[in-house]
Design a protein around this motif. Sequence first.
Motif, PDB file in Angstrom:
ATOM      1  N   ASP A  16       0.862  -1.190   0.000  1.00  0.00           N
ATOM      2  CA  ASP A  16       0.000   0.000   0.000  1.00  0.00           C
ATOM      3  C   ASP A  16       0.899   1.241   0.000  1.00  0.00           C
ATOM      4  OD1 ASP A  16      -2.153   1.723   0.141  1.00  0.00           O
ATOM      5  OD2 ASP A  16      -2.470   1.446   2.294  1.00  0.00           O
ATOM      6  N   PRO A  17       1.657   1.425  -1.081  1.00  0.00           N
ATOM      7  CA  PRO A  17       2.688   2.467  -1.077  1.00  0.00           C
ATOM      8  C   PRO A  17       2.130   3.882  -1.097  1.00  0.00           C
ATOM      9  CG  PRO A  17       2.515   1.478  -3.255  1.00  0.00           C
ATOM     10  CD  PRO A  17       1.642   0.663  -2.343  1.00  0.00           C
ATOM     11  N   PHE A  18       2.827   4.765  -0.381  1.00  0.00           N
ATOM     12  CA  PHE A  18       2.538   6.191  -0.446  1.00  0.00           C
ATOM     13  C   PHE A  18       3.659   6.868  -1.231  1.00  0.00           C
ATOM     14  CE2 PHE A  18       5.411   5.870   3.107  1.00  0.00           C
ATOM     15  CZ  PHE A  18       6.107   7.066   3.143  1.00  0.00           C
ATOM     16  N   ILE A  19       3.366   8.066  -1.728  1.00  0.00           N
ATOM     17  CA  ILE A  19       4.350   8.822  -2.504  1.00  0.00           C
ATOM     18  C   ILE A  19       5.100   9.759  -1.577  1.00  0.00           C
ATOM     19  CG2 ILE A  19       4.708  10.498  -4.356  1.00  0.00           C
ATOM     20  CD1 ILE A  19       2.139   9.352  -5.654  1.00  0.00           C
ATOM     21  N   LEU A  20       6.403   9.562  -1.486  1.00  0.00           N
ATOM     22  CA  LEU A  20       7.289  10.462  -0.752  1.00  0.00           C
ATOM     23  C   LEU A  20       7.780  11.496  -1.755  1.00  0.00           C
ATOM     24  CD1 LEU A  20       8.834  11.124   1.877  1.00  0.00           C
ATOM     25  CD2 LEU A  20      10.619   9.550   1.105  1.00  0.00           C
ATOM     26  N   ALA A  21       7.216  12.682  -1.694  1.00  0.00           N
ATOM     27  CA  ALA A  21       7.463  13.697  -2.719  1.00  0.00           C
ATOM     28  C   ALA A  21       8.743  14.465  -2.413  1.00  0.00           C
ATOM     29  CB  ALA A  21       6.276  14.655  -2.800  1.00  0.00           C
ATOM     30  N   ASN A  22       9.749  14.275  -3.238  1.00  0.00           N
ATOM     31  CA  ASN A  22      11.023  14.976  -3.056  1.00  0.00           C
ATOM     32  C   ASN A  22      10.917  16.395  -3.609  1.00  0.00           C
ATOM     33  OD1 ASN A  22      11.693  11.909  -3.575  1.00  0.00           O
ATOM     34  ND2 ASN A  22      13.377  12.732  -2.348  1.00  0.00           N
ATOM     35  N   VAL A  23      11.202  17.363  -2.756  1.00  0.00           N
ATOM     36  CA  VAL A  23      11.053  18.779  -3.112  1.00  0.00           C
ATOM     37  C   VAL A  23      12.378  19.505  -2.896  1.00  0.00           C
ATOM     38  CG1 VAL A  23       8.586  18.780  -2.611  1.00  0.00           C
ATOM     39  CG2 VAL A  23      10.208  19.322  -0.776  1.00  0.00           C
ATOM     40  N   TRP A  24      12.454  20.744  -3.331  1.00  0.00           N
ATOM     41  CA  TRP A  24      13.742  21.445  -3.297  1.00  0.00           C
ATOM     42  C   TRP A  24      13.663  22.881  -2.806  1.00  0.00           C
ATOM     43  CZ3 TRP A  24      11.130  19.488  -7.409  1.00  0.00           C
ATOM     44  CH2 TRP A  24      10.548  20.398  -8.280  1.00  0.00           C
ATOM     45  N   ASP A  25      12.466  23.358  -2.497  1.00  0.00           N
ATOM     46  CA  ASP A  25      12.326  24.679  -1.902  1.00  0.00           C
ATOM     47  C   ASP A  25      10.956  24.775  -1.249  1.00  0.00           C
ATOM     48  OD1 ASP A  25      10.536  25.048  -4.014  1.00  0.00           O
ATOM     49  OD2 ASP A  25      11.803  26.457  -5.101  1.00  0.00           O
ATOM     50  N   ARG A  26      10.702  25.907  -0.618  1.00  0.00           N
ATOM     51  CA  ARG A  26       9.421  26.052   0.073  1.00  0.00           C
ATOM     52  C   ARG A  26       8.238  26.003  -0.896  1.00  0.00           C
ATOM     53  NH1 ARG A  26      10.459  31.146   4.085  1.00  0.00           N
ATOM     54  NH2 ARG A  26      12.698  31.057   3.746  1.00  0.00           N
ATOM     55  N   GLY A  27       8.422  26.588  -2.069  1.00  0.00           N
ATOM     56  CA  GLY A  27       7.337  26.600  -3.040  1.00  0.00           C
ATOM     57  C   GLY A  27       6.959  25.209  -3.511  1.00  0.00           C
ATOM     58  N   SER A  28       7.954  24.406  -3.888  1.00  0.00           N
ATOM     59  CA  SER A  28       7.635  23.049  -4.346  1.00  0.00           C
ATOM     60  C   SER A  28       7.060  22.220  -3.202  1.00  0.00           C
ATOM     61  CB  SER A  28       8.881  22.373  -4.936  1.00  0.00           C
ATOM     62  OG  SER A  28       9.952  22.318  -4.013  1.00  0.00           O
ATOM     63  N   ALA A  29       7.524  22.474  -1.973  1.00  0.00           N
ATOM     64  CA  ALA A  29       6.982  21.754  -0.812  1.00  0.00           C
ATOM     65  C   ALA A  29       5.508  22.083  -0.614  1.00  0.00           C
ATOM     66  CB  ALA A  29       7.775  22.113   0.438  1.00  0.00           C
ATOM     67  N   LYS A  30       5.172  23.362  -0.682  1.00  0.00           N
ATOM     68  CA  LYS A  30       3.783  23.756  -0.470  1.00  0.00           C
ATOM     69  C   LYS A  30       2.880  23.234  -1.587  1.00  0.00           C
ATOM     70  CE  LYS A  30       2.956  27.822   1.477  1.00  0.00           C
ATOM     71  NZ  LYS A  30       2.974  29.264   1.790  1.00  0.00           N
ATOM     72  N   MET A  31       3.373  23.251  -2.812  1.00  0.00           N
ATOM     73  CA  MET A  31       2.572  22.744  -3.919  1.00  0.00           C
ATOM     74  C   MET A  31       2.289  21.247  -3.755  1.00  0.00           C
ATOM     75  SD  MET A  31       4.108  24.756  -7.250  1.00  0.00           S
ATOM     76  CE  MET A  31       2.874  24.088  -8.377  1.00  0.00           C
ATOM     77  N   MET A  32       3.301  20.477  -3.394  1.00  0.00           N
ATOM     78  CA  MET A  32       3.104  19.035  -3.238  1.00  0.00           C
ATOM     79  C   MET A  32       2.125  18.738  -2.105  1.00  0.00           C
ATOM     80  SD  MET A  32       4.690  17.203  -5.517  1.00  0.00           S
ATOM     81  CE  MET A  32       4.031  18.457  -6.632  1.00  0.00           C
ATOM     82  N   GLN A  33       2.197  19.508  -1.035  1.00  0.00           N
ATOM     83  CA  GLN A  33       1.268  19.302   0.078  1.00  0.00           C
ATOM     84  C   GLN A  33      -0.164  19.599  -0.344  1.00  0.00           C
ATOM     85  OE1 GLN A  33       3.971  20.191   4.037  1.00  0.00           O
ATOM     86  NE2 GLN A  33       2.914  21.890   3.107  1.00  0.00           N
ATOM     87  N   VAL A  34      -0.365  20.705  -1.043  1.00  0.00           N
ATOM     88  CA  VAL A  34      -1.705  21.071  -1.494  1.00  0.00           C
ATOM     89  C   VAL A  34      -2.267  19.994  -2.414  1.00  0.00           C
ATOM     90  CG1 VAL A  34      -3.003  22.711  -2.920  1.00  0.00           C
ATOM     91  CG2 VAL A  34      -1.400  23.556  -1.205  1.00  0.00           C
ATOM     92  N   MET A  35      -1.376  19.358  -3.188  1.00  0.00           N
ATOM     93  CA  MET A  35      -1.820  18.368  -4.161  1.00  0.00           C
ATOM     94  C   MET A  35      -1.976  16.973  -3.567  1.00  0.00           C
ATOM     95  SD  MET A  35       0.298  19.705  -7.500  1.00  0.00           S
ATOM     96  CE  MET A  35      -0.676  18.806  -8.700  1.00  0.00           C
ATOM     97  N   ASP A 264      -0.443  31.092  -7.180  1.00  0.00           N
ATOM     98  CA  ASP A 264      -0.731  31.942  -6.011  1.00  0.00           C
ATOM     99  C   ASP A 264      -1.698  31.236  -5.050  1.00  0.00           C
ATOM    100  OD1 ASP A 264       0.905  33.863  -7.087  1.00  0.00           O
ATOM    101  OD2 ASP A 264      -0.726  35.132  -7.814  1.00  0.00           O
ATOM    102  N   GLU A 265      -2.678  30.581  -5.613  1.00  0.00           N
ATOM    103  CA  GLU A 265      -3.674  29.901  -4.773  1.00  0.00           C
ATOM    104  C   GLU A 265      -3.023  28.771  -3.985  1.00  0.00           C
ATOM    105  OE1 GLU A 265      -7.304  29.034  -3.027  1.00  0.00           O
ATOM    106  OE2 GLU A 265      -6.714  30.789  -4.205  1.00  0.00           O
ATOM    107  N   MET A 266      -2.096  28.069  -4.609  1.00  0.00           N
ATOM    108  CA  MET A 266      -1.450  26.936  -3.935  1.00  0.00           C
ATOM    109  C   MET A 266      -0.444  27.396  -2.878  1.00  0.00           C
ATOM    110  SD  MET A 266      -0.810  24.444  -7.212  1.00  0.00           S
ATOM    111  CE  MET A 266      -0.655  22.912  -6.333  1.00  0.00           C
ATOM    112  N   LEU A 267       0.124  28.586  -3.049  1.00  0.00           N
ATOM    113  CA  LEU A 267       1.172  29.051  -2.151  1.00  0.00           C
ATOM    114  C   LEU A 267       0.688  29.985  -1.054  1.00  0.00           C
ATOM    115  CD1 LEU A 267       4.119  29.746  -4.647  1.00  0.00           C
ATOM    116  CD2 LEU A 267       3.514  27.632  -3.455  1.00  0.00           C
TER     117      LEU A 267
END
Length: 269
Positions: A16-35, A264-267
């Motif tokens: 039952d794998p989950f996706i560990l989303a590798n990010v590289w800055d605050r923006g990519s982190a926030k986008m992955m969380q929102v998604m 803007d909405e995602m961040l």
Amino acid sequence: MTHPGETFRALHIAGDPFILANVWDRGSAKMMQVMGAKALATSSAAHAFTMGRPDGGTLTRDEALAHASDILSVATVPVQGDFENGFGDNPEDCAETVRLAGEIGLAGICIEDTILPGDSPYNFDLAVERIRAAASAARALSDDFVLTARADGIMIGTYDTDEAIKRLQAFADAGADCLYAPLPPNMDELARICRSVDKPVNALVAGDFAANSLADFASIGVARLSLGSALARVTHRAIYDAGQQMFGGVFSALQNGISSDTIDEMLKE
């Protein structure tokens, strides 16, 4: 309140794998969380790219910790640090990296068995002792902490799947919580890795493996899917392709960007 390490550990379920989303800055982190990301991770390669450096031993431990802290500042889900070889050859180096990672609030880290910079693996006994020291440091932390041990030789081309399995089994016995051998030859070999160990297995979704679905990975017993630098390289592909076109005198690639309203909405806080 549940600690991020405890939350992170509970996500690791074989089949039952989950996706560990590798990010590289605050923006990519926030986008992955929102998604919908349930957990985030740094990527040493993607981090190096942001520093204008190539991948492979070009980062210091202090830089990696500062970068992870930056991601943690916006994280609402557990965060793992991609901490290369533990930033040192000796077992105590790995242990100290675990201690420092725990202090800043990471839910876990990943340590590989490659001598950096370079492609040579640590000899078997030293590789195991490094993970044993890291696991001991993890268990000494006040909060739960997931230690992932990587056997990188298949990906680099320095040893085969049999040696990777031997190392992963020894890493599990030494106390690793999650096991990872990036990019085995095919899905059948990845399935063999999953069957050969009794700890959760991480698989890298990159290269040919990106052609498989979440269900495909689930069916062979994978517990976690990480992206490595794959997502970052997708963004760099866009930069490269647009730049090639742009400096050739054509600008149509710049019409393909996502709208600023969507970003803007995602961040927004």
